[in-house]
Design a protein around this motif. Structure first.
Motif, mmCIF file in Angstrom:
data_model
loop_
_atom_site.group_PDB
_atom_site.id
_atom_site.type_symbol
_atom_site.label_atom_id
_atom_site.label_comp_id
_atom_site.label_asym_id
_atom_site.label_seq_id
_atom_site.Cartn_x
_atom_site.Cartn_y
_atom_site.Cartn_z
ATOM 1 N N SER A 2 4.277 0.597 -14.857
ATOM 2 C CA SER A 2 4.986 1.470 -13.921
ATOM 3 C C SER A 2 5.903 2.409 -14.692
ATOM 4 O O SER A 2 6.307 2.134 -15.828
ATOM 5 C CB SER A 2 5.823 0.635 -12.950
ATOM 6 O OG SER A 2 5.002 -0.175 -12.136
ATOM 7 N N LYS A 87 8.526 12.858 -8.286
ATOM 8 C CA LYS A 87 7.605 12.029 -7.513
ATOM 9 C C LYS A 87 6.634 11.235 -8.385
ATOM 10 O O LYS A 87 6.003 10.299 -7.900
ATOM 11 C CB LYS A 87 6.822 12.910 -6.527
ATOM 12 C CG LYS A 87 7.685 13.513 -5.436
ATOM 13 C CD LYS A 87 6.860 14.262 -4.407
ATOM 14 C CE LYS A 87 6.204 15.493 -4.965
ATOM 15 N NZ LYS A 87 5.452 16.255 -3.943
ATOM 16 N N ASP A 90 7.420 5.560 -10.305
ATOM 17 C CA ASP A 90 7.114 4.457 -9.402
ATOM 18 C C ASP A 90 8.371 3.752 -8.922
ATOM 19 O O ASP A 90 8.357 3.055 -7.908
ATOM 20 C CB ASP A 90 6.226 3.437 -10.115
ATOM 21 C CG ASP A 90 4.937 4.047 -10.623
ATOM 22 O OD1 ASP A 90 4.119 4.451 -9.786
ATOM 23 O OD2 ASP A 90 4.772 4.138 -11.861
ATOM 24 N N LYS A 91 9.456 3.903 -9.670
ATOM 25 C CA LYS A 91 10.735 3.299 -9.315
ATOM 26 C C LYS A 91 11.838 4.140 -9.937
ATOM 27 O O LYS A 91 11.602 4.885 -10.892
ATOM 28 C CB LYS A 91 10.806 1.845 -9.779
ATOM 29 C CG LYS A 91 10.466 1.622 -11.232
ATOM 30 C CD LYS A 91 10.454 0.139 -11.619
ATOM 31 C CE LYS A 91 9.117 -0.511 -11.377
ATOM 32 N NZ LYS A 91 9.040 -1.899 -11.971
ATOM 33 N N TYR A 92 13.055 4.007 -9.382
ATOM 34 C CA TYR A 92 14.140 4.917 -9.752
ATOM 35 C C TYR A 92 15.446 4.165 -9.942
ATOM 36 O O TYR A 92 15.733 3.207 -9.213
ATOM 37 C CB TYR A 92 14.350 5.970 -8.653
ATOM 38 C CG TYR A 92 13.136 6.793 -8.327
ATOM 39 C CD1 TYR A 92 12.954 8.054 -8.874
ATOM 40 C CD2 TYR A 92 12.145 6.295 -7.477
ATOM 41 C CE1 TYR A 92 11.829 8.809 -8.572
ATOM 42 C CE2 TYR A 92 11.013 7.041 -7.180
ATOM 43 C CZ TYR A 92 10.857 8.303 -7.730
ATOM 44 O OH TYR A 92 9.740 9.047 -7.442
ATOM 45 N N LYS A 136 8.511 3.096 -2.722
ATOM 46 C CA LYS A 136 9.072 3.009 -4.072
ATOM 47 C C LYS A 136 10.522 2.513 -3.991
ATOM 48 O O LYS A 136 11.276 2.965 -3.132
ATOM 49 C CB LYS A 136 9.041 4.374 -4.759
ATOM 50 C CG LYS A 136 7.644 4.985 -4.869
ATOM 51 C CD LYS A 136 7.700 6.341 -5.555
ATOM 52 C CE LYS A 136 6.312 6.953 -5.655
ATOM 53 N NZ LYS A 136 6.293 8.215 -6.438
#
Length: 208
Positions: A2, A87, A90-92, A136
């Motif tokens: 990811s 965008k 996958d994760k923030y 997400k």
């Protein structure tokens, strides 16, 4: 594998509580998700387009369903490229201090670029607005000089409230919040608060 996008918005760097807790989070994430890619976006070292001229004209062409001129197309593509970069994760993780009860202007500028129709949200006359950044997780790390949990103080918190609203608007439903507050106090008290936030960060990161 990811991709984790870490968005950093404090200019204080080594003296920043939000960054210190974010680094603890990222270190734990590396240890528990070794295959993941971590990309850092330092907003103090990022060139963002001004939202005027052909760029703002292009936005209204989008809103009105009209074609771009060549100049508008070029300006809008810069916005689309930044949206696509956002965008692609996958994760923030987002770290930010409170400035004047709200968020730093660098982060607001970034949000004003990525929060665009057709990119991170859409509008349908029958159903209204819906976010496009879905499925997400995001972790937001807030540092604030004061404490804003009481009834008398929470109305002054335009930092977390705004971020919760914005993230929900563009589609996030899995939102983790880590508060480092108050950071203006006795050194021992602040150290304990920071240590507790780091403990929470490690816990969230391990399952992120």
């Amino acid at each position: 594998m990811s991709k984790l996008l870490y968005i950093e918005s404090s200019p204080r760097k080594a003296r920043s509580k939000s960054i210190a807790v974010a680094k603890t989070f990222l270190d734990e994430h590396k240890a528990t998700h070794a295959a993941d890619e971590i990309v850092t976006l330092d907003l103090w070292d990022t060139q963002l387009p001004e939202f005027d001229g052909f760029t703002i004209e292009a936005k209204y062409q989008v809103l009105n369903g009209q074609e771009f001129s060549a100049e508008q197309q070029l300006a809008w593509q810069t916005v689309v490229d930044i949206c696509n970069e956002f965008k692609s994760a996958d994760k923030y993780v987002i770290s930010l201090p409170m400035w004047n009860f709200g968020i730093p202007y660098k982060l607001k500028h970034y949000i004003d670029v990525i929060a665009q129709p057709g990119q991170t949200f859409r509008f349908d006359p029958a159903t209204g607005y819906s976010g496009l950044v879905t499925g997400k997780p995001v972790t937001v790390i807030y540092a604030r000089g004061g404490a804003y949990g009481s009834e008398s103080a929470k109305g002054m918190d335009l930092q977390k409230g705004y971020m919760d609203l914005l993230l929900g608007f563009i589609g996030f439903t899995d939102v983790n919040s880590i508060l480092v507050e108050p950071t203006l106090g006795a050194p021992d008290d602040v150290a304990a608060i920071e240590a507790q936030a780091m403990k929470q960060a490690r816990s969230v990161a391990a399952n992120f």
